[in-house]
Design an enzyme around this catalytic site. Structure first.
Site, mmCIF file in Angstrom:
data_model
loop_
_atom_site.group_PDB
_atom_site.id
_atom_site.type_symbol
_atom_site.label_atom_id
_atom_site.label_comp_id
_atom_site.label_asym_id
_atom_site.label_seq_id
_atom_site.Cartn_x
_atom_site.Cartn_y
_atom_site.Cartn_z
ATOM 1 N N GLU A 174 8.058 26.826 8.049
ATOM 2 C CA GLU A 174 7.483 27.635 6.973
ATOM 3 C C GLU A 174 7.026 26.786 5.785
ATOM 4 O OE1 GLU A 174 10.024 30.635 5.163
ATOM 5 O OE2 GLU A 174 8.342 31.481 4.069
ATOM 6 N N LYS A 216 5.219 29.865 10.150
ATOM 7 C CA LYS A 216 5.289 30.966 9.171
ATOM 8 C C LYS A 216 4.512 30.531 7.919
ATOM 9 C CE LYS A 216 8.544 33.790 6.536
ATOM 10 N NZ LYS A 216 9.725 34.631 6.628
HETATM 11 P P1 13P Z 1 8.573 37.339 1.642
HETATM 12 O O1 13P Z 1 7.918 38.079 2.769
HETATM 13 O O2 13P Z 1 9.272 38.231 0.675
HETATM 14 O O3 13P Z 1 7.644 36.338 1.000
HETATM 15 O O4 13P Z 1 9.758 36.501 2.276
HETATM 16 C C1 13P Z 1 9.565 35.847 3.464
HETATM 17 C C2 13P Z 1 10.452 34.687 3.554
HETATM 18 O O5 13P Z 1 11.256 34.608 4.439
HETATM 19 C C3 13P Z 1 10.333 33.629 2.549
HETATM 20 O O6 13P Z 1 11.015 32.491 2.990
#
Ligand code: 13P
Length: 338
Positions: A174, A216
């Protein structure tokens, strides 16, 4: 199941990932915002209400948990990871230790948590986790993200992902380019391009098998303070183009974070991206706030009214499930009111 099969199941058409992995500090903020005290029990109560919902079986392919929740038991005595698996979803765990100030840079962050990770992963695997998450953050400003920030976070993400695959779990990678600021959508596109490129360079260097990973990312959006707004068509086109150019085709699944979009924006944009998706990527959601906000508000009004909270969550999960197939529409949002 192989890592590739797990990754594909997490992102299967019509389903996506529930990010319920807020750290204790973040969860405290979320609960405080709706007037609820944050305790181990309240955190479990809210989360369990979601994990017991009907939506889990149909629309939630995986749940990202925080360390505390992975070790908790549900009210009927079974462990939280077992409850999630029983509902035909896959339990996962956030393994980073948060974003800290990057030495040598005044304002940027580096995600920590590599020390001792190999040992922690072995334990998480025993506790039932099948996948993991590590989040790097990049803010857009006059002089950032710097090369230092992009390179150091990509390096950490790749070392993390390699360790996770060694422990036989799927790493969610991510790299989040934050929405804060007045930058335009083109700047977000350029920064995300640089960030993704560096991440995949490092993942390759560290011999990560991309078939057993999930990306992600953020969507390509104008900054939250930008005067020039973008419509869903522009957002979808630029997001898909950025992914096609910078994500190797071996990656099976891409699950967006919501990053401060409203619930409806997050569903609308994901839907539009899937309407024009001409790739083999499974493109879905891995939302935290955009899946839980309304449910949390409803829960805070009456924590005993489980069915009402679940109704609200079921609706949101269903809407995003539809968006992952390009089958969502504004009209369907009225369902909940009916
Ligand atoms: P949000 O969808 O609230 O941005 O959170 C996703 C997430 O896991 C951030 O690390």
């Amino acid at each position: 199941m192989s890592l590739e099969e797990i990754a594909k199941k997490m992102c299967a058409k019509g389903r996506g990932i529930l990010a319920a992995d807020e750290s204790t500090g973040t969860m405290e903020k979320r609960l405080k915002s709706v007037g609820i005290e944050s305790t181990e029990k309240t955190r479990l109560n809210f989360r369990e209400t979601l994990f017991q919902s009907k939506a889990m079986k149909e629309f939630i392919g995986g749940v990202i948990l925080f360390d505390e929740t992975l070790r908790q038991k549900s009210s009927n005595g079974i462990s939280i990871p077992d409850l999630i698996s029983k509902n035909n979803s896959i339990p996962g765990i956030k393994v980073d230790k948060g974003a800290k100030l990057l030495a040598g840079s005044n304002e940027e962050k580096i995600t920590e948590g590599l020390d001792g990770l190999r040992e922690r992963l072995m334990e998480y695997n025993k506790l039932g986790a099948k996948f993991t998450k590590w989040r790097a953050v990049y803010s857009i400003g006059k002089n950032h993200p710097s090369t230092q920030c992009i390179k150091s976070n990509a390096h950490a993400l790749a070392r993390y992902a390699a360790l996770v695959q060694e422990a036989d779990m799927v790493p969610i990678v991510e790299p989040e380019v934050l929405m804060d600021g007045d930058h335009d959508i083109n700047t977000c596109y350029k920064v995300t391009t640089n960030v993704l490129n560096e991440c995949y360079n490092e993942l390759e260097l560290h011999k990560v098998d991309l078939k057993g990973t999930v990306l992600k990312p953020n969507m390509i959006l104008p900054g939250s303070e930008c005067k020039k707004k973008s419509n869903k068509e522009e957002i979808a086109k630029m997001t898909l183009e950025c992914l096609k150019k910078n994500v190797p085709s071996m990656v099976p699944g891409i699950a967006f974070l919501s990053g401060g979009q409203t619930e409806i924006e997050a569903s609308r944009n994901l839907n539009q991206i899937n309407l024009i998706n001409d790739t083999n990527f499974l493109i879905t959601f891995s939302y935290g706030r955009a899946l839980q906000q309304s449910a949390l508000k409803t829960w805070s009004k009456d924590t005993k009214n489980v069915s009402k909270v679940q109704e609200v969550f079921n609706h949101r999960a269903k809407m995003n499930g539809l968006s992952s197939k390009g089958a969502w529409s504004e009209n369907l949002e009225k369902e909940i009111a009916a």
